[in-house]
Design a protein around this motif. Structure first.
Motif, PDB file in Angstrom:
ATOM      1  N   CYS A   1      46.998  31.993  25.812  1.00 25.32           N
ATOM      2  CA  CYS A   1      46.164  32.517  26.894  1.00 25.32           C
ATOM      3  C   CYS A   1      46.933  33.495  27.778  1.00 25.32           C
ATOM      4  O   CYS A   1      46.384  34.506  28.243  1.00 25.32           O
ATOM      5  CB  CYS A   1      45.617  31.367  27.731  1.00 25.32           C
ATOM      6  N   ARG A   2      48.211  33.211  28.000  1.00 31.34           N
ATOM      7  CA  ARG A   2      49.027  34.123  28.811  1.00 31.34           C
ATOM      8  C   ARG A   2      49.150  35.485  28.132  1.00 31.34           C
ATOM      9  O   ARG A   2      48.944  36.534  28.756  1.00 31.34           O
ATOM     10  CB  ARG A   2      50.425  33.529  29.023  1.00 31.34           C
TER      11      ARG A   2
ATOM     12  N   GLY B   1      45.735  37.381  28.136  1.00 31.25           N
ATOM     13  CA  GLY B   1      45.394  37.926  29.447  1.00 31.25           C
ATOM     14  C   GLY B   1      46.184  39.179  29.762  1.00 31.25           C
ATOM     15  O   GLY B   1      45.634  40.186  30.232  1.00 31.25           O
TER      16      GLY B   1
ATOM     17  N   TYR C   1      44.959  42.045  27.411  1.00 27.82           N
ATOM     18  CA  TYR C   1      43.642  42.535  27.813  1.00 27.82           C
ATOM     19  C   TYR C   1      43.783  43.506  28.986  1.00 27.82           C
ATOM     20  O   TYR C   1      43.159  44.574  29.003  1.00 27.82           O
ATOM     21  CB  TYR C   1      42.743  41.361  28.194  1.00 27.82           C
ATOM     22  N   ASN C   2      44.629  43.160  29.931  1.00 28.74           N
ATOM     23  CA  ASN C   2      44.848  44.018  31.092  1.00 28.74           C
ATOM     24  C   ASN C   2      45.465  45.357  30.668  1.00 28.74           C
ATOM     25  O   ASN C   2      45.060  46.423  31.156  1.00 28.74           O
ATOM     26  CB  ASN C   2      45.766  43.316  32.084  1.00 28.74           C
TER      27      ASN C   2
ATOM     28  N   VAL D   1      39.217  36.292  22.599  1.00 27.14           N
ATOM     29  CA  VAL D   1      38.753  35.396  23.668  1.00 27.14           C
ATOM     30  C   VAL D   1      37.711  34.423  23.114  1.00 27.14           C
ATOM     31  O   VAL D   1      37.726  33.221  23.411  1.00 27.14           O
ATOM     32  CB  VAL D   1      38.173  36.209  24.845  1.00 27.14           C
TER      33      VAL D   1
ATOM     34  N   MET E   1      42.344  32.086  31.901  1.00 24.76           N
ATOM     35  CA  MET E   1      42.365  33.353  31.161  1.00 24.76           C
ATOM     36  C   MET E   1      41.000  34.031  31.232  1.00 24.76           C
ATOM     37  O   MET E   1      40.917  35.244  31.456  1.00 24.76           O
ATOM     38  CB  MET E   1      42.770  33.098  29.709  1.00 24.76           C
ATOM     39  N   ARG E   2      39.927  33.279  31.060  1.00 21.64           N
ATOM     40  CA  ARG E   2      38.593  33.860  31.137  1.00 21.64           C
ATOM     41  C   ARG E   2      38.318  34.421  32.534  1.00 21.64           C
ATOM     42  O   ARG E   2      37.678  35.476  32.675  1.00 21.64           O
ATOM     43  CB  ARG E   2      37.534  32.814  30.769  1.00 21.64           C
TER      44      ARG E   2
ATOM     45  N   ARG F   1      40.514  35.640  34.522  1.00 22.82           N
ATOM     46  CA  ARG F   1      41.283  36.890  34.622  1.00 22.82           C
ATOM     47  C   ARG F   1      40.577  38.022  33.886  1.00 22.82           C
ATOM     48  O   ARG F   1      40.489  39.143  34.392  1.00 22.82           O
ATOM     49  CB  ARG F   1      42.678  36.673  34.046  1.00 22.82           C
ATOM     50  N   VAL F   2      40.067  37.748  32.681  1.00 17.59           N
ATOM     51  CA  VAL F   2      39.347  38.754  31.908  1.00 17.59           C
ATOM     52  C   VAL F   2      38.103  39.209  32.658  1.00 17.59           C
ATOM     53  O   VAL F   2      37.800  40.408  32.721  1.00 17.59           O
ATOM     54  CB  VAL F   2      38.988  38.204  30.516  1.00 17.59           C
TER      55      VAL F   2
END
Length: 440
Positions: free
Chosen positions: A389-390, A393, A396-397, A415, A430-431, A433-434
């Motif tokens: 997840c780290r 995230g 994705y950024n 995801v 994580m979700r 953050r997305v």
């Protein structure tokens, strides 16, 4: 005693065959059958068998390192492979000691050295307006435009696609005018090949933006133009990239891809593989392997990866240009990791992808980010949910910052793969953050 001054120099084939014989000797001395050594290294028997073939292609560094460890060679096999590779590189340099101003681009076109003056010539003294007035399309004019195509293709890895698409499309329009201005058959053929290649470059940028219809339009145009010109090399390259769009990178991007269509187009390209540069042959094998992995055809996947690895060993620095500027052994390692992920082998995927990301190479952030997306999925599937997840995230950024929408689609699919753990704290964070990155 043989006089070292008169002893014949060992050829690349001599050293490669010595490696094959030494692997077999070490395996037998260690008491391994080929199947037993395959089990000890984590590779298939077919992979191990190929390392013992004389007059074959050089095995990958990773495979030789694994065999070296398993048979207790203490680095000897790795050293012989390194010698074989060095000998081959020196042989190539002797056979082509000077890189001249003219070289060959990914579609077989002449591309002038990227000195800056080439692009100036393309837009100044060799401008489309003057060409249209004089109706004179010379070899140097086409070569100057080819420089710009080559440079724009290389910028796909470092410039945001939204910023790059304008210059790419403007250049494509200029090349199209060049093609229309050509009158003699030779100039028409070469300008047409350049137009096809430039259209494929535009297709890749539209794909990164996330506009699949425009990406397909440009690739299909290049394919049709190649067929009209009877240019088999350009036609094969167009099919390679169109296959990726048809299959949506073997369903890693979206759910509406057709892997069968993609494989059919790759087969059409492979039918003329003897006309293609090694990077194109490597991409065919890698894309085939990925599609076979989606279909859970393990043996076919591994055979395709072998073909890709053989081809990539033939790539030298002059081949890493234009559409294939990001192709090297590291790129194949990413495909190996992705295939292992698709085949349900997350720990092997982690090993391959981590090695690819830790290998020094040229600037290819899009490839790195794609590898990180799959690495995140592999960590989650192996039970290391928090690490997965780290990574996802962070990646994705980075993709959002670059404006790589196709990469974001791939990440979004990753995801979705986290859904079995939807109520776990790392996934929830994580979700969130997305969603924040998406502005929700």
């Amino acid at each position: 005693m043989t006089d070292p001054m008169t002893e014949p120099e060992r050829t690349p084939r001599d050293v490669a065959n010595h490696l094959a014989r030494e692997i077999k000797r070490r395996r037998l001395d260690a008491g391994f059958s080929q199947r037993g050594l395959a089990a000890a290294t984590g590779y298939t028997r077919q992979y191990v068998s190929m390392t013992e073939w004389e007059d074959g292609n050089m095995p990958s560094q990773e495979l030789i390192a694994a065999i070296d460890t398993a048979v207790g060679a203490e680095g000897d096999l790795v050293a012989i492979r390194a010698e074989a590779k060095t000998t081959r590189q020196q042989s190539r340099q002797r056979s082509n000691p000077v890189v001249t101003e003219a070289r060959t681009g990914s579609a077989g076109l002449p591309v002038l050295a990227s000195t800056g003056s080439g692009s100036d010539r393309a837009f100044n003294s060799g401008s489309v307006a003057s060409l249209m007035r004089s109706r004179a399309v010379s070899e140097s004019s086409i070569g100057s435009f080819a420089v710009v195509t080559d440079l724009l293709a290389g910028q796909r890895q470092s410039v945001a696609p939204d910023a790059l698409i304008g210059p790419v499309e403007a250049h494509r329009d200029a090349v199209a005018a060049l093609f229309r201005a050509a009158t003699d058959d030779r100039s028409k053929q070469r300008a047409g090949a350049l137009l096809g290649e430039t259209s494929i470059v535009a297709s890749r940028v539209w794909s990164a933006i996330g506009d699949k219809s425009m990406a397909l339009t440009h690739c299909a145009f290049a394919r049709k133009l190649a067929d009209q010109l009877q240019d088999k090399t350009l036609g094969a390259i167009a099919r390679i990239f169109e296959s990726n769009l048809r299959s949506d990178a073997a369903t890693l991007i979206s759910s509406d891809g057709d892997v069968v269509v993609g494989l059919r187009m790759l087969k059409e390209a492979a039918n003329v593989s003897d006309l293609l540069p090694p990077a194109a042959r490597a991409r065919i094998g890698a894309e085939q392997a990925q599609a076979y992995a989606v279909l859970e055809l393990r043996e076919e996947c591994e055979e395709a990866l072998v073909r890709a690895q053989r081809a990539v060993e033939d790539i030298d620095e002059n081949d890493c240009a234009g559409l294939f500027s990001d192709w090297n052994t590291t790129r194949i390692q990413v495909y190996i990791g992705t295939c292992q992920l698709l085949l349900g082998q997350p720990k092997r995927a982690i090993a391959a992808l981590s090695e690819a990301l830790n290998t020094p190479k040229g600037d290819s952030p899009n490839v790195d980010l794609a590898a990180r997306v799959d690495l995140a999925s592999a960590y989650a599937l192996s039970g290391e949910l928090e690490e997965g997840c780290r990574i996802l995230g962070d990646t994705y950024n980075a993709l959002a910052t670059m404006g790589n929408n196709r990469g974001l689609e791939r990440a979004q699919r990753a995801v979705e793969r986290m859904s079995p753990w939807h109520d776990q704290a790392p996934v929830l964070a994580m979700r969130e953050r997305v969603n924040s990155i998406n502005g929700y």
